[in-house]
Design a protein around this motif. Structure first.
Motif, PDB file in Angstrom:
ATOM      1  N   LEU A  77       0.816  -1.217   0.000  1.00  0.00           N
ATOM      2  CA  LEU A  77       0.000   0.000   0.000  1.00  0.00           C
ATOM      3  C   LEU A  77       0.843   1.258   0.000  1.00  0.00           C
ATOM      4  N   ALA A  78       2.121   1.137   0.305  1.00  0.00           N
ATOM      5  CA  ALA A  78       3.005   2.301   0.329  1.00  0.00           C
ATOM      6  C   ALA A  78       3.340   2.788  -1.077  1.00  0.00           C
ATOM      7  N   ARG A  79       2.917   2.058  -2.069  1.00  0.00           N
ATOM      8  CA  ARG A  79       3.196   2.435  -3.464  1.00  0.00           C
ATOM      9  C   ARG A  79       1.896   2.804  -4.169  1.00  0.00           C
ATOM     10  N   PRO A  80       1.895   3.912  -4.906  1.00  0.00           N
ATOM     11  CA  PRO A  80       0.687   4.278  -5.646  1.00  0.00           C
ATOM     12  C   PRO A  80       0.209   3.123  -6.522  1.00  0.00           C
ATOM     13  N   GLY A  81      -1.076   2.845  -6.445  1.00  0.00           N
ATOM     14  CA  GLY A  81      -1.662   1.752  -7.212  1.00  0.00           C
ATOM     15  C   GLY A  81      -1.558   0.409  -6.533  1.00  0.00           C
ATOM     16  N   GLY A  82      -0.790   0.331  -5.463  1.00  0.00           N
ATOM     17  CA  GLY A  82      -0.617  -0.932  -4.759  1.00  0.00           C
ATOM     18  C   GLY A  82      -1.863  -1.314  -3.975  1.00  0.00           C
ATOM     19  N   VAL A  83      -2.168  -2.594  -3.970  1.00  0.00           N
ATOM     20  CA  VAL A  83      -3.291  -3.125  -3.205  1.00  0.00           C
ATOM     21  C   VAL A  83      -2.783  -4.298  -2.394  1.00  0.00           C
ATOM     22  N   CYS A  84      -3.442  -4.533  -1.259  1.00  0.00           N
ATOM     23  CA  CYS A  84      -3.020  -5.646  -0.400  1.00  0.00           C
ATOM     24  C   CYS A  84      -4.060  -6.765  -0.367  1.00  0.00           C
ATOM     25  N   GLY A  85      -5.209  -6.549  -1.016  1.00  0.00           N
ATOM     26  CA  GLY A  85      -6.237  -7.571  -1.052  1.00  0.00           C
ATOM     27  C   GLY A  85      -7.256  -7.484   0.066  1.00  0.00           C
ATOM     28  N   ASP A  86      -7.037  -6.616   1.025  1.00  0.00           N
ATOM     29  CA  ASP A  86      -7.996  -6.385   2.103  1.00  0.00           C
ATOM     30  C   ASP A  86      -8.895  -5.238   1.652  1.00  0.00           C
ATOM     31  N   SER A  87     -10.192  -5.479   1.516  1.00  0.00           N
ATOM     32  CA  SER A  87     -11.089  -4.465   0.937  1.00  0.00           C
ATOM     33  C   SER A  87     -11.089  -3.165   1.744  1.00  0.00           C
ATOM     34  N   LEU A  88     -10.997  -3.249   3.061  1.00  0.00           N
ATOM     35  CA  LEU A  88     -10.959  -2.051   3.906  1.00  0.00           C
ATOM     36  C   LEU A  88      -9.709  -1.235   3.631  1.00  0.00           C
ATOM     37  N   HIS A  89      -8.561  -1.891   3.696  1.00  0.00           N
ATOM     38  CA  HIS A  89      -7.293  -1.184   3.495  1.00  0.00           C
ATOM     39  C   HIS A  89      -7.166  -0.646   2.073  1.00  0.00           C
ATOM     40  N   ASP A  90      -7.602  -1.436   1.103  1.00  0.00           N
ATOM     41  CA  ASP A  90      -7.515  -0.979  -0.285  1.00  0.00           C
ATOM     42  C   ASP A  90      -8.423   0.223  -0.525  1.00  0.00           C
ATOM     43  N   ALA A  91      -9.603   0.228   0.080  1.00  0.00           N
ATOM     44  CA  ALA A  91     -10.508   1.375  -0.059  1.00  0.00           C
ATOM     45  C   ALA A  91      -9.907   2.614   0.602  1.00  0.00           C
ATOM     46  N   ALA A  93      -6.741   3.220   0.932  1.00  0.00           N
ATOM     47  CA  ALA A  93      -5.637   3.662   0.074  1.00  0.00           C
ATOM     48  C   ALA A  93      -6.168   4.470  -1.113  1.00  0.00           C
ATOM     49  N   ARG A  94      -7.239   3.993  -1.720  1.00  0.00           N
ATOM     50  CA  ARG A  94      -7.833   4.743  -2.842  1.00  0.00           C
ATOM     51  C   ARG A  94      -8.319   6.117  -2.373  1.00  0.00           C
ATOM     52  N   HIS A  95      -8.886   6.161  -1.180  1.00  0.00           N
ATOM     53  CA  HIS A  95      -9.369   7.444  -0.657  1.00  0.00           C
ATOM     54  C   HIS A  95      -8.194   8.372  -0.351  1.00  0.00           C
ATOM     55  N   ALA A  96      -7.108   7.828   0.178  1.00  0.00           N
ATOM     56  CA  ALA A  96      -5.905   8.642   0.415  1.00  0.00           C
ATOM     57  C   ALA A  96      -5.378   9.195  -0.903  1.00  0.00           C
ATOM     58  N   ASP A  97      -5.436   8.387  -1.963  1.00  0.00           N
ATOM     59  CA  ASP A  97      -5.034   8.859  -3.292  1.00  0.00           C
ATOM     60  C   ASP A  97      -5.891  10.051  -3.721  1.00  0.00           C
ATOM     61  N   LEU A  98      -7.190   9.897  -3.558  1.00  0.00           N
ATOM     62  CA  LEU A  98      -8.125  10.955  -3.946  1.00  0.00           C
ATOM     63  C   LEU A  98      -7.831  12.241  -3.172  1.00  0.00           C
ATOM     64  N   LEU A  99      -7.630  12.118  -1.869  1.00  0.00           N
ATOM     65  CA  LEU A  99      -7.394  13.303  -1.050  1.00  0.00           C
ATOM     66  C   LEU A  99      -6.046  13.950  -1.339  1.00  0.00           C
ATOM     67  N   THR A 100      -5.129  13.188  -1.898  1.00  0.00           N
ATOM     68  CA  THR A 100      -3.809  13.729  -2.239  1.00  0.00           C
ATOM     69  C   THR A 100      -3.785  14.309  -3.649  1.00  0.00           C
ATOM     70  N   LEU A 101      -4.354  13.588  -4.591  1.00  0.00           N
ATOM     71  CA  LEU A 101      -4.246  13.980  -5.999  1.00  0.00           C
ATOM     72  C   LEU A 101      -5.336  14.943  -6.463  1.00  0.00           C
ATOM     73  N   SER A 102      -6.527  14.790  -5.961  1.00  0.00           N
ATOM     74  CA  SER A 102      -7.624  15.666  -6.406  1.00  0.00           C
ATOM     75  C   SER A 102      -8.649  15.837  -5.286  1.00  0.00           C
ATOM     76  N   PRO A 103      -8.253  16.485  -4.212  1.00  0.00           N
ATOM     77  CA  PRO A 103      -9.144  16.602  -3.043  1.00  0.00           C
ATOM     78  C   PRO A 103     -10.464  17.310  -3.339  1.00  0.00           C
ATOM     79  N   ARG A 104     -10.463  18.200  -4.289  1.00  0.00           N
ATOM     80  CA  ARG A 104     -11.706  18.919  -4.617  1.00  0.00           C
ATOM     81  C   ARG A 104     -12.754  18.020  -5.245  1.00  0.00           C
ATOM     82  N   GLU A 105     -12.319  16.884  -5.727  1.00  0.00           N
ATOM     83  CA  GLU A 105     -13.256  15.949  -6.356  1.00  0.00           C
ATOM     84  C   GLU A 105     -13.877  14.974  -5.356  1.00  0.00           C
TER      85      GLU A 105
END
Length: 153
Positions: A77-91, A93-105
C-alpha cells in the motif's frame, strides 16, 4: 534581540508552528488509540501520499515507520496503485489517493463507498486527518525547498 521585536515575534511563532506540527505528526502517525488504522497502515498510506507527490525524503521518513510494522502486506500500500487484497485497506488507500491527488473531487459518495466496505465513521475521520496532515507537510516542505533555492541564487 528583544522578544517583543518583530523578528523575535516571528522566531517565536516559527518555533510554536514547528512544535505544533511535530505534535500533529505524532498524533496522526502514532496515536495511543489508532482505531482501525494501525500504525503500520498509517505509515504505508503516508508513504504512498508522499510518493504521489514525488517527495523522496518524506517517503523515506514514513517508510522508516513502516519497517517496524508487523503486517508485511501493508508494504504494497506504500506504493501508488498498490493493493493488499484487504477491501478495507484498499478502499482507504484509494481514498488517500483521492485526497492527495484531487481533493476537490472528493464527494459524499466517496465517504459512502468507504462505509460500504466497512470503514467506520471514526476511521474515516482518522484517515482524513492523516491525509490532511501529510499533504500539509508536503506543501510546507515544498515551500521551504523553494525558499532555499531562491536564497541560493
Amino acid at each position: 534581540m528583544r522578544a517583543a521585536s518583530r523578528l523575535g515575534q516571528a522566531l517565536n511563532a516559527r518555533a510554536e508552528i514547528l512544535r505544533l506540527s511535530e505534535a500533529a505528526h505524532d498524533a496522526v502517525l502514532l496515536p495511543r488509540e489508532p482505531g482501525g488504522l494501525s500504525h503500520g497502515l498509517r505509515a504505508a498510506l503516508a508513504a504512498r501520499m508522499c510518493r504521489h507527490v514525488g517527495d523522496e525524503a518524506l517517503t523515506a521518513h514514513y517508510e522508516s515507520y513502516l519497517a517496524h510494522a508487523s503486517d508485511l502486506d501493508l508494504a504494497t500500500l506504500a506504493r501508488p496503485g498498490g493493493v493488499c487484497g484487504d477491501s478495507l485497506h484498499d478502499a482507504m488507500a484509494r481514498h488517500a489517493d483521492l485526497l492527495t491527488l484531487s481533493p476537490r473531487e472528493a464527494t459524499r459518495q466517496d465517504i459512502a463507498a468507504l462505509k460500504t466496505v466497512g470503514v467506520s465513521e471514526a476511521d474515516i475521520v482518522r484517515l482524513s486527518e492523516l491525509a490532511a496532515f501529510v499533504n500539509y507537510q508536503l506543501r510546507v516542505l515544498a515551500g521551504l525547498r523553494l525558499l532555499k533555492e531562491v536564497e541560493a541564487r
